[in-house]
Design an enzyme around this catalytic site. Structure first.
Site, PDB file in Angstrom:
ATOM      1  N   CYS A 178      36.582  35.657  41.676  1.00 53.81           N
ATOM      2  CA  CYS A 178      36.896  35.230  40.304  1.00 53.81           C
ATOM      3  C   CYS A 178      36.209  36.114  39.277  1.00 53.81           C
ATOM      4  O   CYS A 178      36.721  36.326  38.180  1.00 53.81           O
ATOM      5  CB  CYS A 178      36.435  33.792  40.073  1.00 53.81           C
TER       6      CYS A 178
ATOM      7  N   GLU B   6      48.336  33.433  35.197  1.00 50.95           N
ATOM      8  CA  GLU B   6      46.895  33.348  35.448  1.00 50.95           C
ATOM      9  C   GLU B   6      46.303  34.690  35.886  1.00 50.95           C
ATOM     10  O   GLU B   6      45.199  34.750  36.412  1.00 50.95           O
ATOM     11  CB  GLU B   6      46.617  32.265  36.485  1.00 50.95           C
TER      12      GLU B   6
ATOM     13  N   HIS C 217      44.225  28.626  42.315  1.00 48.74           N
ATOM     14  CA  HIS C 217      44.695  30.016  42.267  1.00 48.74           C
ATOM     15  C   HIS C 217      44.813  30.523  43.695  1.00 48.74           C
ATOM     16  O   HIS C 217      44.105  30.053  44.584  1.00 48.74           O
ATOM     17  CB  HIS C 217      43.705  30.925  41.515  1.00 48.74           C
TER      18      HIS C 217
END
EC number: 3.5.3.23
Length: 448
Positions: free
Chosen positions: A371, A174, A250
């Site tokens: 993000c 990720e 995450h």
């Protein structure tokens, strides 16, 4: 030679919508199928980029992806003209059309993992595009991501690019959302911190029970090998499986690091004391003084952290050595979180200031300030080798806001995604954008 941490923020794409595609992401699921405002989303992101640039931070921009992804739909058996492909998908498999229209590439913390030249064996900056194989709508991003990064960081003397890892669950990767780098100075060798949710091959590691762990230990180890990192400069840590099951999909939802500082929630990791000792020891050998700020669960719960995105913030180093925390508006709306932040900044500690940004359009899909950015530590000579078209300036900000106003809709619902006109609007916009950012041909419609 001076070195900088450059934040490259993702430009929100014209198809920004609330598809509810991300299982395990509480905000994404709870706002599913609401109407979105792509124009407002893009302008909110640009406002943050401009503000950081004006504060004296190095700021860049990362282009969005071509959506709808007609090629991805063709791979799933839809045929005919581009318009027919979209209409067939809308009629036969709307969830696939929604996935192919996702603007999730705006969250560029998932675009790639980046290792600065001071850490790598060959002295170049290394990029590995993330395969994002846990979610179909994100797994289709990496080919374009690789082309865009290649156009931004083209000089092979300074930059090395690696293809995404094999697109299987055992190597689920990720990107930078599970990676932080600690260092005394951005240009000096540091310690790269890889956080994983599970091991693919070693059953001794626990795993979450409710939501998927998207990052494997094996993926993190493979990236470290590809980048030529030394064992002395790497620490692996496991994220607490119970917080993954509470919506921490995450690591950047429960911790953020920068320079010599890790800001994290008490429940973020497994074997926290051992992890902190390893970080302190390894950074100490590289001339750094590792420091950590633990947010106790008694003051901020995991639920508070997930709802407010306290940790999905940007921790930035000022020239005087103090630190600034960039948080979303939702932190001010959570009484416990805001109270904690007030006490943090007034305590005379490392983090002296908090700045709040309205990123509601992104936040409703589960993406905060962290993000939206990919951090790249660059020496002066490396920064000079970056494609200048992607470095934020006042004129570029003005050009991009005009571009958004010209091409973006101010309302998008699920039914609008079936409109073939939307595809034409997006391609027209992106064709113009590649000229603005001087990227060349990076999109499938420009290449094929």
């Amino acid at each position: 030679m001076k070195s900088y941490e450059v934040n490259f923020d993702g430009l929100v794409g014209p198809t920004h919508n609330y598809g509810g595609l991300s299982y395990g992401n509480v905000a994404s699921q709870s706002n599913s199928q609401q109407g979105s405002n792509p124009r407002e989303a893009a302008l909110q992101g640009l406002a943050k980029m401009k503000a950081l640039m004006e504060m004296g931070f190095q700021q860049g921009v990362l282009a969005p992806q071509e959506r709808p992804d007609v090629a991805a739909l063709r791979n799933l058996g839809f045929a005919g003209t581009d318009a027919q492909v979209i209409q067939q998908a809308a009629k036969q498999a709307m969830p696939l059309l929604v996935a192919s229209c996702s603007a999730s590439s705006m969250w560029v913390a998932n675009a790639a993992t980046v290792s600065p030249s001071a850490d790598t064996a060959d002295g170049r900056v290394h990029f590995t595009a993330a395969n994002l194989n846990c979610k179909y709508h994100r797994s289709i991003e990496h080919p374009t991501t690789s082309r865009v990064l290649g156009a931004m960081f083209a000089d092979q003397k300074h930059f090395a690019h690696h293809a995404a890892l094999p697109a299987v669950a055992q190597f689920g990767d990720e990107g930078a959302a599970n990676h932080t780098r600690f260092c005394r100075d951005y240009g000096q060798a540091g310690v790269e911190f890889f956080v994983f949710g599970r091991s693919a091959f070693d059953t001794r590691y626990p795993a979450p029970q409710k939501y998927p762990a998207r990052q494997t230990l094996e993926a993190s180890q493979a990236v470290a090998r590809l980048h030529g990192l030394s064992e002395e400069g790497v620490v692996y840590a496991q994220q607490n499986p119970s917080v993954i099951d509470q919506g921490v999909f995450h690591n950047d939802v429960i911790a953020v690091g920068n320079g010599e500082v890790l800001f994290y929630h008490e429940d973020a990791f497994l074997e926290t004391d051992k992890m902190l000792a390893e970080l302190q020891g390894k950074l100490g050998k590289r001339g750094g003084n590792f420091q950590s700020i633990c947010v106790p669960r008694s003051q901020v719960t995991v639920e508070d952290a997930v709802r407010s995105y306290l940790f999905n913030s940007q921790l930035l180093s000022r020239a005087d050595g103090s630190m600034l925390l960039i948080v979303p508006e939702e932190c001010r709306g959570n009484e416990r979180v805001w109270q904690y932040l007030q006490s943090l900044t007034s305590s005379g500690g490392l983090i002296r200031e908090v700045k709040v940004f309205d990123l509601k359009q992104s936040m409703q899909n589960g993406g905060g300030p962290a993000c939206l950015r990919l951090r790249v530590a660059l020496k002066e000579t490396e920064l000079a080798a970056v494609n200048p078209g992607v470095i934020m300036t006042a004129p570029l900000y003005d050009t991009l806001t005009q571009w958004v106003g010209k091409h973006y809709r101010d309302r998008l619902s699920e039914s609008d995604l079936a409109d073939p006109q939307l595809l034409l609007e997006c391609r027209t916009a992106l064709d113009e954008l590649t000229q603005i950012l001087k990227l060349g041909a990076v999109y499938p419609f420009q290449i094929n």
